[in-house]
Design a protein around this motif. Structure first.
Motif, PDB file in Angstrom:
ATOM      1  N   UNK A 543     -13.078  -1.659   5.850  1.00  0.00           N
ATOM      2  CA  UNK A 543     -13.587  -0.880   4.711  1.00  0.00           C
ATOM      3  C   UNK A 543     -13.695  -1.704   3.440  1.00  0.00           C
ATOM      4  N   UNK A 544     -13.438  -3.027   3.552  1.00  0.00           N
ATOM      5  CA  UNK A 544     -13.594  -3.886   2.375  1.00  0.00           C
ATOM      6  C   UNK A 544     -12.312  -4.093   1.596  1.00  0.00           C
ATOM      7  N   UNK A 545     -11.263  -3.315   1.905  1.00  0.00           N
ATOM      8  CA  UNK A 545     -10.016  -3.530   1.163  1.00  0.00           C
ATOM      9  C   UNK A 545      -9.363  -4.830   1.637  1.00  0.00           C
ATOM     10  N   UNK A 546      -8.628  -5.479   0.745  1.00  0.00           N
ATOM     11  CA  UNK A 546      -8.020  -6.776   1.070  1.00  0.00           C
ATOM     12  C   UNK A 546      -6.504  -6.604   1.163  1.00  0.00           C
ATOM     13  N   UNK A 547      -5.936  -7.049   2.263  1.00  0.00           N
ATOM     14  CA  UNK A 547      -4.493  -6.952   2.455  1.00  0.00           C
ATOM     15  C   UNK A 547      -3.909  -8.358   2.482  1.00  0.00           C
ATOM     16  N   UNK A 548      -2.640  -8.476   2.148  1.00  0.00           N
ATOM     17  CA  UNK A 548      -1.984  -9.781   2.228  1.00  0.00           C
ATOM     18  C   UNK A 548      -1.007  -9.789   3.398  1.00  0.00           C
ATOM     19  N   UNK A 549      -1.224 -10.678   4.370  1.00  0.00           N
ATOM     20  CA  UNK A 549      -0.308 -10.779   5.507  1.00  0.00           C
ATOM     21  C   UNK A 549       0.778 -11.792   5.139  1.00  0.00           C
ATOM     22  N   UNK A 550       2.054 -11.365   5.169  1.00  0.00           N
ATOM     23  CA  UNK A 550       3.131 -12.301   4.808  1.00  0.00           C
ATOM     24  C   UNK A 550       3.586 -13.054   6.050  1.00  0.00           C
TER      25      UNK A 550
END
Length: 1602
Positions: A543-550
């Motif tokens: 959906x275009x949202x950006x997540x940060x994978x730790x």
């Protein structure tokens, strides 16, 4: 299906076939049963055509646009196409699928564009690709051996034909190729044939079969249109009732050869008014139809008649009776049969003694013991080494960066960055050295790097979401390089602006020269890898949202160890990296694992690859590299460009890592690459595809083996099986297959399983496709700051069939779809992000892209740039394809390509495409490395700001879950329902206004002429009328005596000059004003019958004068009275061009009147004789005159006097057109009857001064005012921004008690509310605005009087008008269901005003004429003393009018005589009481029966669909809908650039589907002001329809939805 040879079949078979068609169309048999019976019938007569698989039902093979056969041969020339999806096998499969359909033709009408929108196209681009439009639509059934040629071989376009035929040309050469079908070669024959196919029969226009009158245009000085075209057009006369046959039904078949068009005699005797100078072709009912539009619509109709997918059976309830179909599982669908899978364990992660305890420890070690060893070599754009970073430099510089981050930002007491904080890394793709130093600097300082892309502009695609990630990570510092810092956009003061959605950042340059040296005693704290976060990798979701994978430090180290073991990395190996080094495979191999093993990385920037795609191969040769990391795109580019390379030797490579191995389409690039480079030393086992995801890091990788005998694993899977999530191995011959290669085995130290993609994570069976899950130390651990999403992705516990977890440790979902094959090999078939579930089947976006690219790939799509995504419309996902087209492609090319893509996708994936859009080259939003930014593209598409240059919507083929068409229920008979005043247990819906009450002094007069004489005697100087001009000053006024004297002179003139007898008709052609009133009373004094006629518009005589002429003729006027100016106008040169001016009756000019009085004033003998005729054009374009008797006229005035409490002391402001209906009565009659003063404001004056009406109301302190919707709209739009300045000019509306909108339609709630809100600040009471309702049979049924002021408390006036919310879906079924405000599908309806005194209303069923209950929808019938006494028609057809004016109920009260209004509405008893203490009955008008559209068995009111459409995009200013041959046509006015026109097509289609469950057939985008509007502000939809069919609208774009 009208097959070509239907005629060759025996009669009884043809009859049986026709019966079958009927059964299918009525839903008596299923599609399957129909096909079975039909093929049984035809089996004996039709040989199976060669090349058609018997198993495939013929109807499933989608039609294809005709095309030259050479189109089908694959072009081998490649080019710079995006090669993720290249597959020769697939291309050939697609071409084969298309070739299979070669005999079939798709009669898809091409959209038409305005010239300005078409770039470099020929006129041919406008014609539909196939003129046969139906007779050969099932072209696959070949008859006798001759084989009839298709009509498109002659490439004759329909316009050419029809204009030829019209101009009587007899050339036959052009038709030779298709003459076999036509049976003759002359153009006239061909026209007859075309006419027969475009089955346009005479069309019934009115539900109530009213007689129509020849074409009229009312010359409305319409307020919305500043340059007024004649607005109101009526139909051509239909001489015979019998010819009212309905338009052809789209849903049933007919044999095309049998349709004959009969032309009613005399229907073409009168030319229709034209919009432009278009060639007209009249069809049977005299509706002008131009060849082009009707031919296209016909084509569309024929295309849509093809049987669709088999109909579905079951339904689910959408919280109401309208049942949307719900997809039932196909009983023949493949099901999984394997055993439950077992989790697969990778080999043990071997601990090698010299592996470092952490990555920083490795860096320290190499930096101190081998400082000269090369770590990283960067390249410039010429491919020359730019810079070599050694391990020594990397170590010292990273320390420097670490020291400066911790100690030089902020103050000693308050450092800005502390260990554990997050910092952004912003480095360009051509500077890996600076990035590497910064990254390790962060690791050493124990801060968490978040690598992101360089924001190039303030509005990059997706940049806002990245900003959101930075904000949620609490980033305040961004590390960057010198060059990058200089390149960032800056404000005039030199500061870097804050990017949209980004937190405020401190930009910190990490170049050594800018940093201070750490003190001798400072040393970074290097500890063993632990569970602290090492870095955060960003990931863009669907959906275009950006997540940060730790990723923790221990995961980072373990991952490097696992990669080292799997790839067999050794110290000092050389590796060439083409990938993005900031994330994913490029980061893991080129920055992290390389340092652990002291390897040398040669980094190739994207900019160099663009210039020289072979650069990476050259570097492998030059450095004798052992490993290379690439994507399949890089392999393909190298293939295209390697021709010039001499001495390529790839024998040094032991491993070629293909990073996008998880895309199943990478296999073709691998195969092709191996094919070409095997001779250059490349070994097969060197190619190692790997699969990875941001969450699970490396999921699987193929190991480099030395065993050349073991070929890599492959699977050829059936796409049909895959769509049901089942693995079915297929032979390669079948067209729809997906060939996949393995991506090696599970990573060392990891456990892998496959779970169902939705619902609880249950293990798949061995032959099911599912989502891969991994349990390993070497994975991401969370989405930063999002615990809920983290739980669903990083903490998954897969279950066995019995519900037991398979492990105590959590697994991570990889986002990859696939299965574990034999030998523990992992196969990937797609990504969860690309998954689209349509009708319960799964399709992968990548597969659809591959199929689309395989359709003539190089010729059309620019660089292979195609985006595929799904949008949800009407409870299911719909596939949208957006492609960039090459700059040189023509309209013809694009349309050809689009129709073939649709077909290829249908053949190979068995799924329909909802929308196919083409955009100009290089216009889709890009990702940092040049790919298409998918979510941004989808966002633009849904907002309507994608600006495509071509759109093809196919809702008819895709949308299979519409509610069933409604079957009408038989009505209950009278016996069972009537009990006293109850119908089926409900109170009968009837209501009445109060009694007319006692008679006052002037009520004793029967005739208005007597009232005027009485007033002239008793109050001679009382002013009755004041006329204002556009400046707001008094232009003229009349007292009782002046009016009486003027009327006498006019009466004398009529007798003397006009020689008129009693009862003769006189047309009054005056502008709105005082002369009109005087002329009216003059006629009454002379005993003549006046007819008020709107004068022609001087700027627009051609369209407005014919209407004047027609009303004069139809009303049989013996003479015309008018002013001197109009007199000249009627005889001018322009007038003679428009009409025959010699046939005017005598014209009397009332500007110079005789001085004498008439001998006596005429007094009618019988009060039931005619007082005047009221002519008006309805919205359906029908001119109707009604007869008003003296009794009715007096009763009308009396009723209004009582309702509005009008007395001589009152002043009333009127801003209405005085030519018909209530507007005329208020303007001319009421003041004389009631004695109040009328302030007259001609609406046309508001065009020059919009504030005129409100200023007059304020200045004269008026309490009651009347206006029309067009006046209200003009004030709302024209004065919206001027309320402050009006206030300062002293405008005060606080005295207004009642402001009534005079209308003949459903109250326009939105307009009245915005008007009230807007002028609230100027003192307008919110309850002051109300509406009235009138129609032809009764000019005023309801009128809301004043409700404010002192009397309101005493209850003399009625209660406030109430608003109710009804369910729009129930309304379509002719039912009223009240719902709460704001509930879905709710529609606000406002009461139409209080019923006038002396008026009785009942709601009746328009078909059965039975009375209906309270809150039931039916036709409003009215009984009143002021009903009109009948239509005045030339035909004098009494049967028609008797129904409208003298109807009786079929049961119940069968004695009362009612007039039928032709409007649907309902009555509702409210809780309020009126003056007499009775409960108040509110009347709600829903809409005219004539206007309502019957679609899919339901009744739709155009205004509801139009409201939805106007709401859908800011550029749509107005909308009108109508139907043509059962297709819904939506016309929208575009306020914006023509580039936006095509954006509207999908939006309009979506909103009508979602809110009304209707499929739009045609979307027409036009300029502002094209939708004609009459003087009352009502849309003239039928007039618009004629203009559209005659091709006179000059539309910007016309889209025909498939």
């Amino acid at each position: 299906m009208a097959d070509r040879d239907t005629l060759a079949l025996p009669l009884e078979v043809r009859a049986r076939l026709a019966e079958l068609e009927l059964e299918l169309s009525e839903g008596d048999i299923t599609q399957k049963g129909y096909e079975k019976k039909r093929s049984k019938l035809l089996g004996a007569y039709l040989p199976q055509p060669p090349g058609v698989e018997p198993s495939l039902p013929q109807e499933r093979r989608t039609p294809v646009t005709p095309s030259s056969s050479s189109r089908y041969h694959r072009r081998r020339s490649s080019g710079s196409r995006d090669e993720r999806y290249r597959s020769d096998v697939h291309t050939e499969a697609v071409q084969a699928a298309l070739a299979k359909h070669k005999e079939r033709k798709m009669a898809v009408p091409m959209p038409s564009k305005r010239r300005s929108l078409v770039v470099q196209t020929s006129m041919d681009a406008y014609t539909p690709p196939d003129t046969s439009s139906g007779s050969e639509e099932e072209g696959s059934v070949q008859g006798d051996s001759q084989g009839t040629p298709t009509s498109s071989q002659g490439s004759i376009n329909m316009e050419h034909w029809i204009s030829r035929a019209i101009h009587g040309s007899t050339t036959s050469s052009t038709t030779s190729s298709s003459s076999t079908q036509s049976g003759g070669s002359g153009a006239a024959n061909r026209l007859a044939d075309v006419m027969a196919q475009t089955h346009i029969g005479p069309i019934a226009h009115h539900s109530l079969k009213r007689k129509t009158i020849p074409g009229t245009v009312e010359n409305g000085n319409s307020l919305r249109r500043s340059c007024e075209f004649g607005s109101e057009l009526t139909w051509q006369p239909l001489e015979t009732e019998e010819n009212h046959s309905a338009p052809p039904d789209v849903t049933t078949y007919t044999s095309e050869h049998s349709i004959q068009v009969e032309r009613p005699q005399g229907s073409t005797s009168r030319a229709a008014p034209k919009y432009g100078n278009a060639e007209l072709m009249e069809t049977g009912d005299g509706v002008p139809v131009s060849s082009r539009v009707s031919a296209k619509i016909q084509q569309l109709v024929n295309t849509l008649k093809r049987p669709k997918r088999p109909p579905l059976r079951e339904f689910f309830v959408d919280d109401f009776e309208e049942l949307l179909e719900v997809q039932q599982p196909d009983p023949n669908q493949p099901k999984s049969e394997g055993a439950q899978m077992l989790p697969l364990r990778g080999e043990q992660l071997g601990v090698v003694t010299n592996w470092p305890p952490s990555l920083e420890a490795a860096l320290q070690r190499w930096g101190t013991i081998s400082p000269k060893a090369p770590c990283l070599t960067t390249m410039d754009t010429n491919g020359k080494p730019l810079y070599i970073l050694t391990y020594g430099k990397l170590w010292t510089r990273s320390m420097k960066v670490a020291y400066n981050i911790l100690h030089k930002l902020g103050t000693k007491q308050e450092p800005m960055v502390r260990p554990g904080d997050r910092v952004a890394l912003v480095f360009p793709n051509n500077d890996p050295a600076a990035f590497m130093v910064a990254f390790y600097g962060c690791l050493l300082a124990e801060v968490v790097p978040v690598p992101i892309e360089v924001p190039l502009t303030r509005k990059d695609a997706g940049s806002q979401q990245i900003g959101f990630l930075l904000g949620s990570c609490g980033v305040t510092v961004a590390l960057t390089s010198d060059a990058c810092h200089k390149g960032l956009p800056k404000s005039p003061t030199g500061e870097i602006p804050q990017f949209k959605g980004w937190p405020k950042l401190l930009w910190f340059v990490t170049e050594s020269k800018h940093l201070s040296k750490p003190p001798r005693d400072w040393f970074p704290h290097i500890k063993d890898a632990n569970n602290d976060t090492a870095y955060i990798e960003y990931k863009t979701c669907k959906d275009g949202s950006v997540l940060g994978v730790t990723v923790t430090r221990i995961a980072l180290l373990t991952h490097c160890q696992a990669l080292t073991q799997a790839c067999g990395y050794t110290e000092a190996e050389t590796i060439v990296n083409v990938l993005d080094f900031k994330k994913d495979v490029g980061l893991w191999h080129g920055i992290l694992t390389s340092v652990m093993n002291m390897m040398h990385v040669i980094s190739i920037p994207y900019s160099l690859m663009k210039v020289n795609p072979v650069s990476w191969i050259q570097k492998v040769c030059q450095y004798k590299a052992k490993v290379a990391c690439v994507k399949s795109r890089d392999m393909h580019w190298a293939l295209v460009a390697h021709r010039d390379q001499r001495d390529v030797n790839l024998s040094s490579l032991r491993m070629l890592i293909v990073a996008d191995g998880s895309n199943p389409w990478s296999i073709s690039s691998c195969d092709a690459f191996l094919n070409v480079f095997q001779s250059k030393g490349l070994r097969q086992e060197v190619i190692c595809p790997c699969a990875s995801s941001p969450e699970a890091l490396t999921v699987a990788i193929r190991r480099p083996t030395d065993d050349t005998n073991q070929p890599p694993g492959r699977g050829v899977l059936s796409m049909h099986g895959l769509s049901y999530g089942v693995i079915r191995v297929d032979s390669e011959e079948k067209l729809s297959v997906l060939t996949v290669q393995d991506v090696g085995t599970v990573m060392p130290g990891a456990l892998m399983c496959v779970v169902r993609p939705d619902g609880i994570p249950q293990l798949c069976k061995t032959d099911e496709i599912g989502e891969l899950c991994v349990c390993s130390i070497a994975t991401g651990t969370s989405y930063y700051g999002l615990s809920g999403m983290t739980k669903n992705t990083f903490e998954v516990f897969p279950m066995t069939g019995s519900g037991a977890p398979i492990s105590e440790y959590p697994f991570v979902r990889t986002g990859l779809l696939g299965f574990i094959g034999p030998g523990g090999l992992v196969f990937i078939v797609g990504k969860m992000d690309g998954l689209m579930v349509v009708c319960g089947r799964r399709h992968n976006a990548d597969d659809i892209v591959a199929t689309a690219l395989a359709v003539e790939p190089m010729k059309f799509v620019y660089r292979g740039r195609i985006a595929v995504f799904s949008i949800t419309v009407l409870h299911d996902e719909r596939i949208v394809i957006v492609a960039e087209q090459r700059p040189d492609s023509t309209e013809e090319d694009s349309f050809q390509w689009m129709s073939r893509v649709l077909q290829a996708i249908d053949s190979i994936h068995q799924v329909g495409v909802y929308c196919l859009a083409l955009v100009p080259a290089n216009t889709l939003p890009k990702t940092p490395l040049g790919g298409i930014h998918l979510s941004e593209t989808k966002q633009l598409f849904l907002e309507g700001s994608l600006h495509p240059c071509n759109v093809l919507m196919c809702p008819h083929t895709c949308v299979t879950n519409l509610p069933k068409p409604r079957q009408k229920q038989p009505e209950i008979g009278p016996a069972s329902v009537m009990v006293g005043n109850l119908v089926s247990g409900k109170r009968i819906a009837q209501a009445s206004g109060r009694d007319l009450g006692q008679i006052e002094d002037n009520d004793q007069f029967l005739f208005l002429s007597e009232v005027l004489q009485w007033r002239a005697q008793t109050t001679p100087d009382h002013i009755l009328y004041t006329l204002l001009n556009s400046r707001g000053t008094i232009a003229n006024s009349l007292t009782c005596l002046q009016l009486h004297k003027r009327a006498e002179k006019i009466a004398a003139m009529l007798g003397e000059r006009g020689h008129l007898q009693d009862g003769e008709h006189v047309a009054l052609v005056y502008p709105p004003g005082i002369d009109l009133i005087a002329a009216f009373y003059g006629c009454l004094y002379a005993g003549c019958v006046p007819i008020t006629v709107r004068p022609p518009h001087p700027q627009n005589i051609a369209t407005t004068l014919p209407t004047v002429k027609m009303i004069v003729e139809v009303s049989r006027s013996a003479c015309i009275m008018t002013s001197q100016i109009i007199c000249k106008l009627l005889r001018s040169r322009e007038a003679s061009a428009a009409v025959d001016i010699r046939t005017w009756p005598p014209v009397l000019d009332t500007d110079d009147l005789p001085k004498k009085r008439p001998l006596q004033i005429y007094k009618p003998l019988n009060p039931d004789t005619l007082a005047y005729l009221d002519f008006s054009v309805s919205t359906t374009g029908m001119l109707a005159g009604v007869k008003m008797s003296h009794t009715a006229t007096s009763a009308f005035c009396r009723s209004i006097k009582l309702q509005c409490e009008l007395y001589p002391s009152r002043e009333v402001a009127i801003c209405l057109d005085p030519y018909c209906g209530l507007g005329f009565v208020l303007w001319c009659l009421c003041s004389v009857y009631s004695g109040h003063q009328s302030i007259l404001i001609p609406p046309s004056e508001l065009e020059t001064n919009p504030a005129l009406w409100l200023l007059a109301v304020s200045q004269y302190k008026v309490r009651d005012t009347f206006c029309s919707y067009s006046v209200m709209e003009l004030c709302t739009k024209g004065l919206g921004l001027q309320t402050e300045s009006l206030k300062s000019r002293g405008l005060d509306l606080s005295r207004v008690r009642t402001c009534v909108v005079v209308a003949e339609e459903r109250p326009r709630i939105a307009l009245t509310q915005s008007f009230s809100k807007l002028f609230k600040d100027l003192g307008l009471h919110p309850r002051a605005v109300s509406t009235s309702f009138g129609c032809r049979v009764n000019l005023a049924v309801c009128l809301q009087p004043h409700r404010l002021g002192k009397l309101a408390e005493q209850g003399t006036s009625g209660p406030d008008p109430t608003t109710v919310y009804v369910d729009m879906r129930a309304l379509r079924h002719d039912r009223v269901r009240l719902v709460e405000r704001g509930s879905p599908h709710s529609l606000p309806l406002m009461e139409s005003g209080k019923i006038l005194p002396g008026v009785r209303i009942i709601i009746a069923n328009p078909e059965t004429k039975g009375p209906l209950g309270d809150s039931h929808l039916g036709e409003i019938w009215v009984h009143s003393g002021h009903n009109a006494s009948g239509y005045f028609t030339i035909y004098g057809d009494e049967s028609l009018q008797s129904d409208h004016f003298n109807s009786r109920l079929s049961f119940g009260d069968t004695q009362t005589i009612w007039a039928r209004t032709g409007y649907l509405g309902f009555l509702r008893r409210t809780e309020l009481t009126d003056a007499s203490g009775e409960r108040h009955d509110a009347l709600y008008v829903v809409g005219a029966l004539d206007e309502a559209m019957e679609l899919r068995g339901m009744r739709y009111h155009p205004i509801d669909i139009e409201t939805s459409v106007i709401r859908t995009h800011k550029s749509i200013t107005e909308c009108a809908v109508f139907t043509w041959t059962n297709l819904l046509v939506v016309v929208v006015e575009l306020d914006g650039s023509e580039q936006e026109a095509l954006d509207l097509v999908p939006l309009v289609t979506n909103v009508v589907l979602e809110e009304h469950y209707l499929i739009v057939g045609v979307v027409v985008v036009v300029d502002i002001g094209v939708i004609p509007i009459n003087s009352r502000g009502e849309k003239q939809r039928m007039h618009l329809r004629d203009g559209f069919l005659a091709d006179q609208l000059d539309p910007i774009y016309v889209a025909y939805n498939m």
